[in-house]
Design a protein around this motif. Sequence first.
Motif, PDB file in Angstrom:
ATOM      1  N   UNK A 198       1.248  -1.708 -16.592  1.00 55.96           N
ATOM      2  CA  UNK A 198       2.422  -2.521 -16.269  1.00 55.96           C
ATOM      3  C   UNK A 198       3.207  -1.805 -14.955  1.00 55.96           C
ATOM      4  N   UNK A 199       3.530  -0.553 -15.405  1.00 56.19           N
ATOM      5  CA  UNK A 199       4.417   0.076 -14.288  1.00 56.19           C
ATOM      6  C   UNK A 199       3.476   0.600 -13.092  1.00 56.19           C
ATOM      7  N   UNK A 200       2.332   0.096 -13.013  1.00 56.79           N
ATOM      8  CA  UNK A 200       1.374   0.468 -11.696  1.00 56.79           C
ATOM      9  C   UNK A 200       0.876  -0.837 -11.260  1.00 56.79           C
ATOM     10  N   UNK A 201       2.028  -1.796 -11.084  1.00 60.44           N
ATOM     11  CA  UNK A 201       1.399  -2.987 -10.484  1.00 60.44           C
ATOM     12  C   UNK A 201       1.973  -3.028  -8.910  1.00 60.44           C
ATOM     13  N   UNK A 202       2.911  -2.448  -9.064  1.00 61.10           N
ATOM     14  CA  UNK A 202       3.600  -2.649  -7.300  1.00 61.10           C
ATOM     15  C   UNK A 202       2.754  -2.262  -6.253  1.00 61.10           C
ATOM     16  N   UNK A 203       2.040  -0.927  -6.397  1.00 59.38           N
ATOM     17  CA  UNK A 203       1.576  -0.475  -5.200  1.00 59.38           C
ATOM     18  C   UNK A 203       0.170  -1.389  -5.001  1.00 59.38           C
ATOM     19  N   UNK A 204      -0.825  -1.559  -6.086  1.00 57.91           N
ATOM     20  CA  UNK A 204      -2.029  -2.459  -5.467  1.00 57.91           C
ATOM     21  C   UNK A 204      -1.486  -4.083  -5.068  1.00 57.91           C
ATOM     22  N   UNK A 205      -0.439  -4.490  -5.429  1.00 53.26           N
ATOM     23  CA  UNK A 205      -0.091  -5.647  -5.119  1.00 53.26           C
ATOM     24  C   UNK A 205       0.417  -5.949  -3.868  1.00 53.26           C
ATOM     25  N   UNK A 206       1.227  -4.778  -3.718  1.00 52.86           N
ATOM     26  CA  UNK A 206       1.873  -4.596  -2.103  1.00 52.86           C
ATOM     27  C   UNK A 206       0.699  -4.440  -1.125  1.00 52.86           C
ATOM     28  N   UNK A 207      -0.397  -3.468  -1.542  1.00 46.86           N
ATOM     29  CA  UNK A 207      -1.498  -3.423  -0.447  1.00 46.86           C
ATOM     30  C   UNK A 207      -1.933  -4.557  -0.317  1.00 46.86           C
ATOM     31  N   UNK A 208      -2.374  -5.382  -1.524  1.00 44.14           N
ATOM     32  CA  UNK A 208      -2.979  -6.579  -1.311  1.00 44.14           C
ATOM     33  C   UNK A 208      -2.464  -7.528  -0.377  1.00 44.14           C
ATOM     34  N   UNK A 250      -2.193 -12.793  -4.473  1.00 44.53           N
ATOM     35  CA  UNK A 250      -2.127 -11.974  -5.405  1.00 44.53           C
ATOM     36  C   UNK A 250      -1.609 -12.634  -6.848  1.00 44.53           C
ATOM     37  N   UNK A 251      -2.471 -12.624  -7.999  1.00 47.65           N
ATOM     38  CA  UNK A 251      -2.054 -13.003  -9.103  1.00 47.65           C
ATOM     39  C   UNK A 251      -2.033 -11.555 -10.236  1.00 47.65           C
ATOM     40  N   UNK A 252      -0.756 -11.400 -10.816  1.00 49.40           N
ATOM     41  CA  UNK A 252      -0.461 -10.046 -11.358  1.00 49.40           C
ATOM     42  C   UNK A 252      -0.364 -10.318 -12.862  1.00 49.40           C
ATOM     43  N   UNK A 253      -0.968  -9.471 -13.665  1.00 47.63           N
ATOM     44  CA  UNK A 253      -0.579  -9.273 -15.051  1.00 47.63           C
ATOM     45  C   UNK A 253       0.797  -9.234 -15.461  1.00 47.63           C
ATOM     46  N   UNK A 254       1.200  -9.568 -16.401  1.00 50.43           N
ATOM     47  CA  UNK A 254       2.421  -9.458 -17.143  1.00 50.43           C
ATOM     48  C   UNK A 254       2.690  -7.855 -17.386  1.00 50.43           C
TER      49      UNK A 254
END
Length: 349
Positions: free
Chosen positions: A71-81, A88-92
């Motif tokens: 959960x707390x590691x969603x930011x970096x990969x989502x921003x990079x994508x 991007x579709x990101x988990x809850x």
Amino acid sequence: MKFGIIGAGMIGHFHAKAITAMSGGELHSVFDLRAEAAEKLATEYGAKPYSDMAAFLADPELEIVTVGTPSGAHLDPSLAALNAGKHVICEKPLEVTVERVDQLINAAKANGKTIAAVLNRRFHPGMDAFKKASDEGRFGKLTSASCYVKWYRDQAYYDSAAWRGTWALDGGGALMNQSIHTIDALIYLAGPVKAVQANTACLAHTDIEVEDIAVAIVEFQNGARGVIEGSTCTWSKDGHPARVQLCGTEGSVFLADEAFELWDFMHEKPEDAEIRSTLMKGQSAGLGANDPKAINFYQHQRNFEEVVNAIKEGREPTVSATEARKPVELIRAIYESAQNGGKRIELNS
């Protein structure tokens, strides 16, 4: 659309099943820092494996990624994508603080891309019927709106991965991880929250930083009052269903997972008989209540299809980042209240 999965763990496997089953999408590639995990999942579905994020995102055929990291590691990969020009579709939860969610929303706008969330528990016939009744004003004046997630996770669950039960990577406990879908459903059905007062504790687990039980009194903007209760320390043999209950001056509906325990309106409509004959409780145990692996992927499938359709139609998906921000804001307000002796916290939005 060609999909890539970031994170080849348990959730990554659900994503692969959903993408394979969906219309409008196909699984193209898989990224995981653990090369063998990426290889295993990619091979199973005939996709390309990557253990280098830059190479994964540089693939010109890749159009959209799903993120299933902690959960707390969603930011970096989502921003990079997003910065690489991918949807991007990101988990809850989308991220574990409102500020981080806003960073993602801003990055999507800057890049002209869509960021959406996995709010999969919105996608089943029971929720469709419940939302329709709410939107049509069938409850009269809404007076009571509550949700209850009385689940169980053993100590081994928290011990199984270093990120579990930490503020930094889990973002919280029973509320931010296990209860967020049900809290999202409550806001989706009952409307925005004005203020909360809360109390949390860790009663049954050791070596975790976060709560395994939380109770909040909720005041909605429309005047309704309610309770949010979430726990991972309430054992039962089959697991309790996650419940959402709305009552008003002209009706009451109690939803337990995907089935109704009560569907009762002062002013009957023709569809009520069919709902009572097809969507009432009795057919299944709690989904994911005791076992996080015991969830259906068809809700992820519908979630992904909604996002692809929205992108093609040039509109915001119903599971937009703006929607996903709401339960995160509410849970953070609950934590703030609990950490300040149950102080009344007003929400900004």
